[in-house]
Design an enzyme around this catalytic site. Structure first.
Site, mmCIF file in Angstrom:
data_model
loop_
_atom_site.group_PDB
_atom_site.id
_atom_site.type_symbol
_atom_site.label_atom_id
_atom_site.label_comp_id
_atom_site.label_asym_id
_atom_site.label_seq_id
_atom_site.Cartn_x
_atom_site.Cartn_y
_atom_site.Cartn_z
ATOM 1 N N LYS A 71 -3.250 -0.616 14.478
ATOM 2 C CA LYS A 71 -2.376 0.410 15.061
ATOM 3 C C LYS A 71 -2.651 0.605 16.551
ATOM 4 O O LYS A 71 -3.784 0.545 16.994
ATOM 5 C CB LYS A 71 -2.512 1.701 14.276
ATOM 6 C CG LYS A 71 -1.650 1.621 13.007
ATOM 7 C CD LYS A 71 -1.531 2.921 12.306
ATOM 8 C CE LYS A 71 -2.628 3.089 11.310
ATOM 9 N NZ LYS A 71 -2.592 2.158 10.190
ATOM 10 N N VAL A 94 -5.420 0.597 3.410
ATOM 11 C CA VAL A 94 -5.655 -0.847 3.364
ATOM 12 C C VAL A 94 -6.956 -1.149 2.611
ATOM 13 O O VAL A 94 -7.001 -2.036 1.759
ATOM 14 C CB VAL A 94 -5.676 -1.442 4.791
ATOM 15 C CG1 VAL A 94 -6.180 -2.882 4.769
ATOM 16 C CG2 VAL A 94 -4.282 -1.372 5.406
ATOM 17 N N GLU A 112 0.835 -1.216 0.000
ATOM 18 C CA GLU A 112 0.000 0.000 0.000
ATOM 19 C C GLU A 112 0.862 1.255 0.000
ATOM 20 O O GLU A 112 2.082 1.191 0.212
ATOM 21 C CB GLU A 112 -0.927 -0.010 1.217
ATOM 22 C CG GLU A 112 -0.160 -0.037 2.536
ATOM 23 C CD GLU A 112 -0.664 0.980 3.521
ATOM 24 O OE1 GLU A 112 -0.872 2.148 3.127
ATOM 25 O OE2 GLU A 112 -0.820 0.620 4.699
ATOM 26 N N ASP A 171 -15.473 6.609 15.218
ATOM 27 C CA ASP A 171 -14.571 6.490 14.068
ATOM 28 C C ASP A 171 -14.138 5.034 13.913
ATOM 29 O O ASP A 171 -13.424 4.493 14.752
ATOM 30 C CB ASP A 171 -13.360 7.405 14.313
ATOM 31 C CG ASP A 171 -12.389 7.439 13.148
ATOM 32 O OD1 ASP A 171 -12.479 6.582 12.251
ATOM 33 O OD2 ASP A 171 -11.525 8.338 13.153
HETATM 34 N N1 PSU Z 1 0.528 0.932 8.352
HETATM 35 C C1 PSU Z 1 1.516 1.764 8.764
HETATM 36 N N2 PSU Z 1 1.292 3.112 8.644
HETATM 37 C C2 PSU Z 1 0.141 3.634 8.087
HETATM 38 C C3 PSU Z 1 -0.884 2.737 7.643
HETATM 39 C C4 PSU Z 1 -0.627 1.397 7.795
HETATM 40 O O1 PSU Z 1 2.566 1.325 9.253
HETATM 41 O O2 PSU Z 1 -0.001 4.852 8.005
HETATM 42 C C5 PSU Z 1 -2.176 3.296 7.008
HETATM 43 C C6 PSU Z 1 -2.944 2.215 6.250
HETATM 44 O O3 PSU Z 1 -3.062 2.660 4.927
HETATM 45 C C7 PSU Z 1 -4.294 2.125 6.918
HETATM 46 C C8 PSU Z 1 -4.468 3.535 7.387
HETATM 47 O O4 PSU Z 1 -5.309 1.710 6.034
HETATM 48 O O5 PSU Z 1 -3.155 3.832 7.921
HETATM 49 C C9 PSU Z 1 -5.589 3.652 8.406
HETATM 50 O O6 PSU Z 1 -6.119 4.925 8.372
HETATM 51 P P1 PSU Z 1 -7.538 5.243 9.084
HETATM 52 O O7 PSU Z 1 -7.308 4.924 10.538
HETATM 53 O O8 PSU Z 1 -7.789 6.703 8.843
HETATM 54 O O9 PSU Z 1 -8.541 4.345 8.432
HETATM 55 MN MN MN Z 2 -11.247 6.922 10.390
#
Ligand code: PSU
Ligand code: MN
Length: 324
Positions: A181, A130, A49, A160
């Site tokens: 995360k 993702v 990604e 969220d």
């Molecule tokens: N993995 C990492 N760093 C990132 C991400 C994944 O080590 O920044 C990204 C991925 O693209 C994941 C996104 O889909 O963070 C999630 O963002 P959100 O919480 O806004 O959905």
């Molecule tokens: Mn979000």
């Protein structure tokens, strides 16, 4: 024309487009010739990604990391397929110039699945999250995808929930990651995955990794000890028409950060996010970059190490899947 929901149809359509030259199918995506050939001849391919490059890491570390992810994937025996949106075009495989543009240009967007139509209509460029990467990878015929950590259910009452979760429930791609995360509500994220029918395989571990930290102490769905075991489960999962799966690989010990240490700085970063009215898709990038600053680069070092390890692991699993 029927939809892409049928994998058979997707592959058949794909091979027709290969014979025509540059592969353009209903998604209007361009697949690099090397990747087309690998897919056609049954060689392992791993999707990568690009939101991690555009919004997850600073310049120039992001560009270096993008190249290293591709190198690790190749060294472990698979062809890397880095996915992004460039000037309104869905791209599977990027040139060095395209990667550099994505890593360094101003105004690059962050694409969840819902953003793809807008980006294509307006000729914009974006790193794919993702959710968007899974969607594009699947339609290209790629089954294994490596990233750092998926999005999930955020803490507190904001409501969220990352689009990554529903995508895992509906798209048959295996996402190799270090869990979700650490900034998220991990127990709720695990519950969401169970509800959506997403198996969570612990790679040589019994517990769900917590991104920068080795373990969240939450049990995984099941443990796998090698690529053959993972591939066999994925093979059976997909054979009966089931969808996404997670293979969760703990951050390497040497670079991992203790979870209590992450929690302390996370509290501060969360307060700052609130004070600065950071909401929606800006939340994750803000917290990741503040954590890196507050730990003097420790969380970023962990992030880089786990990303490379996940690329290697994904390549092994993609290879094992080809032998089944
Ligand atoms: N993995 C990492 N760093 C990132 C991400 C994944 O080590 O920044 C990204 C991925 O693209 C994941 C996104 O889909 O963070 C999630 O963002 P959100 O919480 O806004 O959905
Ligand atoms: Mn979000």
């Amino acid at each position: 024309m029927t939809s892409f929901s049928d994998g058979q149809f997707c592959l058949k359509n794909f091979s027709i487009s290969i014979q025509k030259g540059p592969a353009m199918n209903q998604l209007n995506m361009t697949i690099q010739p090397e990747i087309q050939l690998a897919l056609k001849s049954g060689r392992p391919v791993v999707a990568l990604e690009t939101t991690v490059i555009t919004h997850g890491l600073p310049v120039p570390v992001n560009f270096e990391l993008a190249n290293q992810m591709e190198d690790e994937t190749r060294a472990a025996g698979a062809v890397p397929a880095t996915i992004a949106v460039l000037n309104g075009e869905l791209k599977v495989g990027l040139t060095q110039n395209e990667l550099e543009f994505l890593a360094t240009a101003e105004g690059i967007h962050k694409a969840g699945k819902r953003d793809l139509g807008v980006l294509c209509s307006r000729n914009l460029s974006a790193g794919t999250t993702v959710s968007a990467t899974m969607f594009i990878a699947h339609h290209a015929g790629i089954r294994v995808f490596a990233t750092g950590g998926i999005g999930g259910v955020h803490r507190g009452g904001s409501g969220d929930i990352s689009a990554d979760l529903p995508e895992l429930g509906q798209t048959p791609v295996a996402v190799v990651c270090s869990g979700a995360k650490a900034i998220l509500d991990l127990p709720r994220t695990m519950e969401w995955l169970e509800t959506a029918g997403v198996p969570v395989l612990g790679w040589q571990t019994d517990t769900f990794p917590a991104f920068f930290s080795v373990s969240s102490n939450l049990p995984v769905h099941t443990r796998v000890d090698n690529a053959q075991e993972a591939a066999s489960i994925l093979h059976h999962h997909w054979q009966m028409g089931l969808k996404g799966a997670l293979v969760t690989v703990p951050c390497p010990d040497a670079e991992a950060v203790e979870s209590n240490q992450v929690e302390v700085v996370l509290k501060q970063a969360e307060k700052e996010a609130q004070k600065n009215h950071i909401t929606g898709k800006a939340v994750t990038p803000f917290l990741l970059s503040r954590l890196a600053e507050l730990t003097e680069g420790q969380t970023m070092k962990a992030n880089l190490a786990l990303l490379l390890q996940n690329a290697r692991t994904a390549a092994q699993i993609a290879s094992a899947l080809q032998t089944l």
